[in-house]
Structure formats: C-alpha cells, structure tokens
Design an enzyme around this catalytic site. Structure first.
Site, mmCIF file in Angstrom:
data_model
loop_
_atom_site.group_PDB
_atom_site.id
_atom_site.type_symbol
_atom_site.label_atom_id
_atom_site.label_comp_id
_atom_site.label_asym_id
_atom_site.label_seq_id
_atom_site.Cartn_x
_atom_site.Cartn_y
_atom_site.Cartn_z
ATOM 1 N NE ARG A 82 -2.445 1.003 3.625
ATOM 2 C CZ ARG A 82 -3.109 0.725 4.748
ATOM 3 N NH1 ARG A 82 -4.353 0.275 4.680
ATOM 4 N NH2 ARG A 82 -2.545 0.869 5.925
ATOM 5 C CE LYS A 184 -2.474 4.520 7.306
ATOM 6 N NZ LYS A 184 -3.915 4.533 7.606
HETATM 7 C C1 PLP Z 1 -5.033 3.883 7.823
HETATM 8 C C2 PLP Z 1 -6.392 4.220 7.358
HETATM 9 C C3 PLP Z 1 -7.463 3.324 7.538
HETATM 10 C C4 PLP Z 1 -7.338 2.014 8.272
HETATM 11 O O1 PLP Z 1 -6.494 1.113 7.609
HETATM 12 P P1 PLP Z 1 -5.831 -0.120 8.352
HETATM 13 O O2 PLP Z 1 -4.889 -0.657 7.348
HETATM 14 O O3 PLP Z 1 -6.919 -1.082 8.672
HETATM 15 O O4 PLP Z 1 -5.178 0.407 9.583
HETATM 16 C C5 PLP Z 1 -8.702 3.679 7.022
HETATM 17 N N1 PLP Z 1 -8.892 4.859 6.389
HETATM 18 C C6 PLP Z 1 -7.888 5.746 6.211
HETATM 19 C C7 PLP Z 1 -8.162 7.018 5.504
HETATM 20 C C8 PLP Z 1 -6.607 5.458 6.697
HETATM 21 O O5 PLP Z 1 -5.632 6.351 6.521
#
Ligand code: PLP
Length: 345
Positions: A82, A184
C-alpha cells in the site's frame, strides 16, 4: 530481555521516543542501504519538497506480544504494498516491499524492550513514513527522499472501551483532489482536520464522508473504513465506484474472517447514504489497525438521526464476533489464514 519501566496499562495513544528509529535515504536514483539510528530528529533543507508541495506518505501497523511470548506483527506485506501504491500517486520512488518488511523487523527487534507485554492492552505502534528531502522551488517531484520508521508504545486508541460513538456527515471532502482518497498520505489528513474539528465541536466522534463526486455514496471516516450489518445479518462493506476508499488492512482481513471463518454472507458494493437514512442497517462499525472495530451507534445528518438498533450503545453481536475472531487470530489464540501473523522474534 528487560522491559522498560512503563505503566503499560495506562499508556495514552501518544508518542514517546524509543531507543531506535530506522532511516534510509533515496539519492542519485537509488535507495541506500539504510539502518538504525538513535537520532529522533531530522535536519533538512528549507527548500525540501515535503515543506512546499507536500510529498509525504505513511503507513501504520502494530507489533505486540502473543501469549507464547513472541513478538509479531500483522500482515506487514499489505502495508508495504500500500505504501508503494501511495508513493506512486505522489510521484515518489517506491520503497522496495521486501526491504520494508526487513526494516519493520529490524526496528521492532531493536526496540523489543518497548513492546508492551501480553495482556496489557497496549501495543508498539509502528509508523513507516517517507517524504521529499530534495530541494524544489518550481512545482515538480523532488529527486531525494527519506524513508523512516518510528515506533512508539501506545495504549488503546479508544479510551471509552466498547461505547458506541456518534458520527456526523462532513460538509467537506476527506481527500484533497478526486482520486487521492485511496492513498495513505498526510495531505488527506491535513484536509480532514477542519471538518474533524467541526465534528468534535458538534459533539460527534468523527465524520462520515460521502463521495466527493456526487455526495450520494458512503465512503469512510477520516481514518477508518466503515462496515454495516443489515437485518438479515449480511455484512455490507461499502465499495467506492471512484476508487477513493483507503484499502484498510483490517477491513480486508475482516471480510475474509466473516466469509471464510464465520460463514457470514458478505457483500462489497457501493452503499448509498439514502439506504443508511432509510434504516437498512442494524449495526455499524469503524475498522482500522488501532481499534480493530469500534461500534457506531448513531449517525447524524443535520436534523436527522440514524440509529443502529442492534448496536446503539455498545457493539452489536456481529461486530463483536468479528472483532473477537480477528483479535484471536492476531494473538495466535486461533489459527488464521497462512502468513497473516508475521513473527519478528
Ligand atoms: C489507515 C487508514 C485506515 C485504516 O487502515 P488499516 O490498514 O486497517 O489500519 C482507514 N482509512 C484511512 C483514511 C486510513 O488512513
């Protein structure tokens, strides 16, 4: 190994310096060897790309101690992939995925004394991040970058335990421009600060964001994906028709747990806000690394309040079962799919 003298049971979700961070620089078109550093500050040029055009991406995962005393983390390969995808969208060089996993293991091992003991409810939060260090004044991608991992012991993200929260509907978009909601990146979080503050001022725990194109479909909150359960007990997972929901590791894992381990019916599809308003769902939850699943009891849109009757005060039965099963897999109490729990030491 001697653990640090910390009141593990009362840790906040905050930052403290540990013994080491991991650092690796990208220069002359290649990643350097990289390694541990005891230095928790960063010195860089005033013209660094991160400071002007916001080239930054990050990840979040946790390392923790199992009942058998092993230190493990959960599906770091998905975080590695990711982060590479996030980097691509911001014209940054991908950090090699195998090197990412090695770096996570290296920095957690070096900080083993900071990994909370089994049963404390606390975890070692692992935060890989990458940013442009090269000088840029004209708008373009930088040519130098730094990848770092900081680790910090944290308590549970939600102090309120299993108390269901209320969400509001945001008036702004979560992600900066259309098409960046699935990465992210700090820039998305910067955009969510103002609506987040407004939600808190109105007494809501968080915002539920609708799709920016039509404001018709449910997307997610600022930092967690959303899940619903309908009256038939089907797990309904919102899907974005514009690919702007962050691919949560927790959500993808819960879909497998629900379908393959619990035998639930799971449907991943676009969900209209109208359907939620019409009372189609009896449970709602937010999922992410920090909290696994936390219950949502109500969502408020101006004058209208939607209640999730099977989980209005605390987690409903389906969310409870999902959380317990995923947590048991993470803790190695039950066996999950091959390769989910990654042993560090
Ligand atoms: C990190 C994040 C999540 C949750 O992702 P995980 O991989 O389950 O921790 C959900 N939405 C956003 C916008 C994020 O940045």
């Amino acid at each position: 190994m001697e653990k640090k003298d910390i009141d593990w049971a009362n840790l906040p979700f905050g930052y403290m310096k540990t013994d080491f961070s991991y650092v690796c620089n990208f220069k002359n078109g290649a990643w350097e060897e990289g390694g541990l550093t005891p230095d928790h500050s960063i010195q860089m040029s005033e013209c660094a790309g991160i400071l002007h055009y916001c080239q930054e991406v990050f990840e979040g995962l946790k390392a923790y101690t199992t009942e058998q005393g092993e230190i493990v983390c959960f599906r770091p390969d998905l975080n590695a992939k990711r982060m590479a995808d996030s980097a691509e969208r911001l014209c940054m060089p991908a950090f090699p995925e195998d090197k990412f996993i090695e770096a996570v293991k290296m920095v957690v091992k070096a900080n083993a004394a900071w990994v909370p003991p089994f049963g404390s409810g606390a975890t070692l939060y692992v935060r890989p991040f990458m940013f442009a260090t090269g000088d840029v004044i004209g708008v373009k991608p930088a040519d130098e970058y730094q990848f770092r991992i900081l680790v910090t012991p944290v308590g549970p993200y939600f102090k309120g335990g299993d108390t269901a929260v209320t969400l509001g509907i945001a008036e702004y978009d979560r992600a900066a421009p259309h098409g960046t909601g699935n990465i992210k990146a700090g820039l998305n979080y910067a955009m969510s600060l103002k609506p987040g503050m407004e939600a808190h001022a109105k007494g809501y725990a968080e915002n539920l964001y609708l799709d920016s194109q039509s404001r018709t479909y449910v997307e997610e909150t600022g930092g967690a994906n959303v899940l619903f359960v309908d009256a038939e007990g089907t797990l309904v997972v919102p899907q974005s028709h514009t690919d702007s929901i962050l691919p949560s590791v927790t959500r993808r894992s819960l879909v497998v747990v629900a379908r393959d381990l619990l035998g639930l019916k799971v449907v991943e599809r676009p969900v209209k806000w109208e359907e939620v308003l019409a009372g189609s769902f009896i449970e709602c939850g937010l999922c992410g690394t920090a909290a696994v699943i936390s219950p949502v009891g109500h969502i408020v849109d101006d004058e209208t309040v939607v209640e999730f009757p099977a989980g209005a005060e605390t987690s409903g039965p389906v969310m409870k079962k999902l959380r317990a099963t995923l947590t048991d897999i993470q803790q190695c109490k039950i066996e999950g799919p091959e390769g989910w729990v990654c042993k560090i030491m």
